[in-house]
Design a protein around this motif. Sequence first.
Motif, PDB file in Angstrom:
ATOM      1  N   ALA A  94       4.176 -12.770   7.723  1.00  0.00           N
ATOM      2  CA  ALA A  94       2.720 -12.736   7.874  1.00  0.00           C
ATOM      3  C   ALA A  94       2.137 -14.105   8.160  1.00  0.00           C
ATOM      4  CB  ALA A  94       2.085 -12.180   6.605  1.00  0.00           C
ATOM      5  N   SER A  95       1.150 -14.106   9.033  1.00  0.00           N
ATOM      6  CA  SER A  95       0.343 -15.302   9.273  1.00  0.00           C
ATOM      7  C   SER A  95      -0.772 -15.329   8.228  1.00  0.00           C
ATOM      8  CB  SER A  95      -0.269 -15.255  10.670  1.00  0.00           C
ATOM      9  OG  SER A  95      -1.248 -14.221  10.726  1.00  0.00           O
ATOM     10  N   LEU A  96      -1.491 -16.436   8.168  1.00  0.00           N
ATOM     11  CA  LEU A  96      -2.637 -16.513   7.271  1.00  0.00           C
ATOM     12  C   LEU A  96      -3.639 -15.411   7.594  1.00  0.00           C
ATOM     13  CD1 LEU A  96      -4.387 -17.780   5.094  1.00  0.00           C
ATOM     14  CD2 LEU A  96      -5.193 -19.434   6.810  1.00  0.00           C
ATOM     15  N   ASN A  97      -3.912 -15.177   8.862  1.00  0.00           N
ATOM     16  CA  ASN A  97      -4.873 -14.133   9.240  1.00  0.00           C
ATOM     17  C   ASN A  97      -4.407 -12.744   8.822  1.00  0.00           C
ATOM     18  OD1 ASN A  97      -6.771 -15.892  10.271  1.00  0.00           O
ATOM     19  ND2 ASN A  97      -5.952 -15.810  12.341  1.00  0.00           N
ATOM     20  N   ASP A  98      -3.101 -12.480   8.903  1.00  0.00           N
ATOM     21  CA  ASP A  98      -2.556 -11.200   8.433  1.00  0.00           C
ATOM     22  C   ASP A  98      -2.824 -11.027   6.939  1.00  0.00           C
ATOM     23  OD1 ASP A  98      -1.418 -10.621  10.960  1.00  0.00           O
ATOM     24  OD2 ASP A  98       0.505 -11.565  10.398  1.00  0.00           O
ATOM     25  N   LEU A  99      -2.566 -12.084   6.172  1.00  0.00           N
ATOM     26  CA  LEU A  99      -2.736 -12.012   4.715  1.00  0.00           C
ATOM     27  C   LEU A  99      -4.210 -11.895   4.329  1.00  0.00           C
ATOM     28  CD1 LEU A  99       0.014 -14.562   3.694  1.00  0.00           C
ATOM     29  CD2 LEU A  99       0.075 -12.081   3.364  1.00  0.00           C
ATOM     30  N   ILE A 100      -5.078 -12.581   5.065  1.00  0.00           N
ATOM     31  CA  ILE A 100      -6.518 -12.454   4.819  1.00  0.00           C
ATOM     32  C   ILE A 100      -6.946 -10.998   5.008  1.00  0.00           C
ATOM     33  CG2 ILE A 100      -8.783 -13.000   5.829  1.00  0.00           C
ATOM     34  CD1 ILE A 100      -7.706 -15.894   6.216  1.00  0.00           C
ATOM     35  N   ALA A 101      -6.477 -10.380   6.071  1.00  0.00           N
ATOM     36  CA  ALA A 101      -6.819  -8.975   6.335  1.00  0.00           C
ATOM     37  C   ALA A 101      -6.310  -8.074   5.208  1.00  0.00           C
ATOM     38  CB  ALA A 101      -6.249  -8.533   7.679  1.00  0.00           C
ATOM     39  N   LEU A 102      -5.114  -8.329   4.710  1.00  0.00           N
ATOM     40  CA  LEU A 102      -4.557  -7.515   3.626  1.00  0.00           C
ATOM     41  C   LEU A 102      -5.334  -7.689   2.327  1.00  0.00           C
ATOM     42  CD1 LEU A 102      -0.778  -8.045   4.409  1.00  0.00           C
ATOM     43  CD2 LEU A 102      -2.033  -5.883   4.540  1.00  0.00           C
ATOM     44  N   VAL A 103      -5.723  -8.926   1.999  1.00  0.00           N
ATOM     45  CA  VAL A 103      -6.519  -9.160   0.788  1.00  0.00           C
ATOM     46  C   VAL A 103      -7.846  -8.423   0.897  1.00  0.00           C
ATOM     47  CG1 VAL A 103      -7.785 -10.904  -0.556  1.00  0.00           C
ATOM     48  CG2 VAL A 103      -5.429 -11.358   0.177  1.00  0.00           C
ATOM     49  N   ASN A 104      -8.482  -8.509   2.050  1.00  0.00           N
ATOM     50  CA  ASN A 104      -9.758  -7.803   2.234  1.00  0.00           C
ATOM     51  C   ASN A 104      -9.580  -6.292   2.141  1.00  0.00           C
ATOM     52  OD1 ASN A 104     -11.475 -10.020   2.454  1.00  0.00           O
ATOM     53  ND2 ASN A 104     -11.037 -10.256   4.625  1.00  0.00           N
ATOM     54  N   GLN A 105      -8.491  -5.776   2.697  1.00  0.00           N
ATOM     55  CA  GLN A 105      -8.247  -4.334   2.678  1.00  0.00           C
ATOM     56  C   GLN A 105      -7.923  -3.827   1.276  1.00  0.00           C
ATOM     57  OE1 GLN A 105      -5.153  -2.995   5.367  1.00  0.00           O
ATOM     58  NE2 GLN A 105      -5.096  -0.967   4.467  1.00  0.00           N
TER      59      GLN A 105
END
Length: 179
Positions: A94-105
């Motif tokens: 995961a990239s940082l943007n992938d992880l940000i999306a997962l935290v938000n989801q």
Amino acid sequence: MFSIQAMQKNQLIIMRHAKSDWSDASRSDFDRPLTARGKKAAKQMGQWLKQKQYRIDRILCSPALRAKQTCQLAAEQLDFAQQRVLWEDRIYEASLNDLIALVNQYGAGAHTLLIVGHNPGLDQLLCHLCDDPPLANDSGKLLTTAATAVLDYGTAPISAKAHQAHLQYLIRPKEALIN
């Protein structure tokens, strides 16, 4: 009057997988298991989380073998049912943007969310979320194998907004002495 629900603290717990075995060159990166030391550290970090009395609502984990084993061993210590773990393909590499999306989801509606995954993405996420820069160890590393970071949002919901969480703990297996 305030309800107990409204006053409950919200936390995001970030755990890097434990020490993995590189001895079999024929195994893919995805299929590397934990070493004996890694298994011990994963259990130890689960015990540490239990000792701190975190009540995990959701566990989100990479399906890579080393992360999966780390998660299973820690969840066992927390009495968290394996069937409730969400295996999320997007955490692996995961990239940082992938992880940000997962935290938000997955953070929405959770009081305590645990994510088990890999570097460099988890280091980047930790730095992105913390209100103050986290301290590296003597080797200059943040999330060493099996290291666990607890981010406190107070009564605010878990989110991936930059610098909104307070780093309550950054604990590594050598530092997590269980009483």
